[in-house]
Design a protein around this motif. Structure first.
Motif, PDB file in Angstrom:
ATOM      1  N   GLU A 191       0.832  -1.191   0.000  1.00 14.19           N
ATOM      2  CA  GLU A 191       0.000   0.000   0.000  1.00 14.19           C
ATOM      3  C   GLU A 191       0.871   1.247   0.000  1.00 14.19           C
ATOM      4  N   CYS A 192       0.602   2.143  -0.944  1.00 17.08           N
ATOM      5  CA  CYS A 192       1.325   3.415  -1.018  1.00 17.08           C
ATOM      6  C   CYS A 192       0.977   4.245   0.214  1.00 17.08           C
ATOM      7  N   PRO A 193       1.971   4.751   0.940  1.00 17.32           N
ATOM      8  CA  PRO A 193       1.685   5.540   2.135  1.00 17.32           C
ATOM      9  C   PRO A 193       1.131   6.933   1.823  1.00 17.32           C
ATOM     10  N   ILE A 194       1.131   7.321   0.559  1.00 19.96           N
ATOM     11  CA  ILE A 194       0.607   8.634   0.190  1.00 19.96           C
ATOM     12  C   ILE A 194      -0.855   8.530  -0.241  1.00 19.96           C
ATOM     13  N   CYS A 195      -1.149   7.676  -1.234  1.00 14.69           N
ATOM     14  CA  CYS A 195      -2.517   7.596  -1.776  1.00 14.69           C
ATOM     15  C   CYS A 195      -3.283   6.363  -1.319  1.00 14.69           C
ATOM     16  N   ARG A 196      -2.615   5.435  -0.665  1.00 13.21           N
ATOM     17  CA  ARG A 196      -3.188   4.177  -0.178  1.00 13.21           C
ATOM     18  C   ARG A 196      -3.523   3.187  -1.293  1.00 13.21           C
ATOM     19  N   GLY A 197      -3.080   3.488  -2.513  1.00  9.72           N
ATOM     20  CA  GLY A 197      -3.269   2.564  -3.622  1.00  9.72           C
ATOM     21  C   GLY A 197      -2.201   1.481  -3.601  1.00  9.72           C
ATOM     22  N   ASN A 198      -2.297   0.527  -4.520  1.00  9.15           N
ATOM     23  CA  ASN A 198      -1.321  -0.549  -4.619  1.00  9.15           C
ATOM     24  C   ASN A 198      -0.014   0.022  -5.152  1.00  9.15           C
ATOM     25  N   ASN A 199       1.082  -0.199  -4.449  1.00  4.65           N
ATOM     26  CA  ASN A 199       2.367   0.353  -4.876  1.00  4.65           C
ATOM     27  C   ASN A 199       3.118  -0.578  -5.823  1.00  4.65           C
ATOM     28  N   LEU A 200       2.555  -1.764  -6.080  1.00  2.00           N
ATOM     29  CA  LEU A 200       3.173  -2.751  -6.974  1.00  2.00           C
ATOM     30  C   LEU A 200       4.618  -3.059  -6.568  1.00  2.00           C
ATOM     31  N   CYS A 201       4.850  -3.111  -5.266  1.00  2.00           N
ATOM     32  CA  CYS A 201       6.192  -3.356  -4.741  1.00  2.00           C
ATOM     33  C   CYS A 201       6.699  -4.717  -5.173  1.00  2.00           C
ATOM     34  N   GLY A 202       7.835  -4.736  -5.832  1.00  2.00           N
ATOM     35  CA  GLY A 202       8.423  -5.976  -6.311  1.00  2.00           C
ATOM     36  C   GLY A 202       9.062  -6.808  -5.228  1.00  2.00           C
ATOM     37  N   THR A 203       9.306  -6.236  -4.057  1.00  2.00           N
ATOM     38  CA  THR A 203       9.939  -7.011  -2.994  1.00  2.00           C
ATOM     39  C   THR A 203       8.951  -7.953  -2.321  1.00  2.00           C
ATOM     40  N   THR A 204       7.668  -7.829  -2.608  1.00  4.53           N
ATOM     41  CA  THR A 204       6.682  -8.730  -2.016  1.00  4.53           C
ATOM     42  C   THR A 204       6.288  -9.845  -2.975  1.00  4.53           C
ATOM     43  N   ILE A 205       6.778  -9.789  -4.197  1.00  2.98           N
ATOM     44  CA  ILE A 205       6.440 -10.774  -5.209  1.00  2.98           C
ATOM     45  C   ILE A 205       7.522 -11.861  -5.222  1.00  2.98           C
ATOM     46  N   GLU A 206       7.105 -13.098  -5.353  1.00  2.00           N
ATOM     47  CA  GLU A 206       8.049 -14.215  -5.434  1.00  2.00           C
ATOM     48  C   GLU A 206       8.756 -14.144  -6.789  1.00  2.00           C
ATOM     49  N   SER A 207       9.903 -13.498  -6.820  1.00  2.00           N
ATOM     50  CA  SER A 207      10.606 -13.269  -8.076  1.00  2.00           C
ATOM     51  C   SER A 207      12.047 -12.888  -7.798  1.00  2.00           C
ATOM     52  N   ASP A 208      12.894 -13.076  -8.801  1.00  2.00           N
ATOM     53  CA  ASP A 208      14.279 -12.646  -8.694  1.00  2.00           C
ATOM     54  C   ASP A 208      14.439 -11.165  -9.006  1.00  2.00           C
ATOM     55  N   GLU A 209      13.392 -10.559  -9.549  1.00  2.00           N
ATOM     56  CA  GLU A 209      13.469  -9.151  -9.920  1.00  2.00           C
ATOM     57  C   GLU A 209      13.270  -8.268  -8.699  1.00  2.00           C
ATOM     58  N   ARG A 210      13.915  -7.129  -8.735  1.00  5.10           N
ATOM     59  CA  ARG A 210      13.748  -6.152  -7.658  1.00  5.10           C
ATOM     60  C   ARG A 210      12.540  -5.266  -7.948  1.00  5.10           C
ATOM     61  N   CYS A 211      12.180  -4.473  -6.992  1.00  4.21           N
ATOM     62  CA  CYS A 211      11.051  -3.556  -7.127  1.00  4.21           C
ATOM     63  C   CYS A 211      11.337  -2.524  -8.216  1.00  4.21           C
ATOM     64  N   TRP A 212      10.279  -2.042  -8.856  1.00 10.08           N
ATOM     65  CA  TRP A 212      10.388  -1.024  -9.903  1.00 10.08           C
ATOM     66  C   TRP A 212      11.115   0.219  -9.375  1.00 10.08           C
ATOM     67  N   CYS A 213      10.993   0.487  -8.086  1.00  4.46           N
ATOM     68  CA  CYS A 213      11.540   1.731  -7.526  1.00  4.46           C
ATOM     69  C   CYS A 213      13.060   1.758  -7.486  1.00  4.46           C
ATOM     70  N   THR A 214      13.709   0.605  -7.600  1.00  3.73           N
ATOM     71  CA  THR A 214      15.172   0.586  -7.539  1.00  3.73           C
ATOM     72  C   THR A 214      15.801   1.225  -8.767  1.00  3.73           C
ATOM     73  N   LYS A 215      15.001   1.454  -9.800  1.00  6.63           N
ATOM     74  CA  LYS A 215      15.507   2.052 -11.037  1.00  6.63           C
ATOM     75  C   LYS A 215      15.069   3.510 -11.195  1.00  6.63           C
ATOM     76  N   LYS A 216      14.510   4.090 -10.140  1.00  8.72           N
ATOM     77  CA  LYS A 216      13.966   5.445 -10.209  1.00  8.72           C
ATOM     78  C   LYS A 216      14.720   6.394  -9.285  1.00  8.72           C
TER      79      LYS A 216
END
Length: 70
Positions: free
Chosen positions: A4-29
């Motif tokens: 949950e995004c702490p600003i708008c409370r929407g889904n933040n699509l955090c990649g660290t919670t997904i079972e995957s080798d990929e990192r979160c989208w935010c690591t490239k921003k």
């Protein structure tokens, strides 16, 4: 990590919670300091914001800088 995004409370699509080798989208921003001022202190550095909020805050900050440069 919460999805949950702490600003708008929407889904933040955090990649660290997904079972995957990929990192979160935010690591490239880049995050302007204004982003961190928008997050409640008790939630700071505890969960990702969403890309929509990042883009919105970045656009506002860039527009503000352009108007100051004039």
């Amino acid at each position: 990590m919460k999805r949950e995004c702490p600003i708008c409370r929407g889904n933040n699509l955090c990649g660290t919670t997904i079972e995957s080798d990929e990192r979160c989208w935010c690591t490239k921003k880049l995050f302007p300091e204004e982003v961190f001022r928008q997050i409640p202190e008790e939630q700071l550095h505890k969960q990702c914001i969403c890309e929509t909020c990042l883009n919105h805050i970045t656009e506002i900050e860039q527009a503000s800088k352009r108007s100051m440069d004039r």
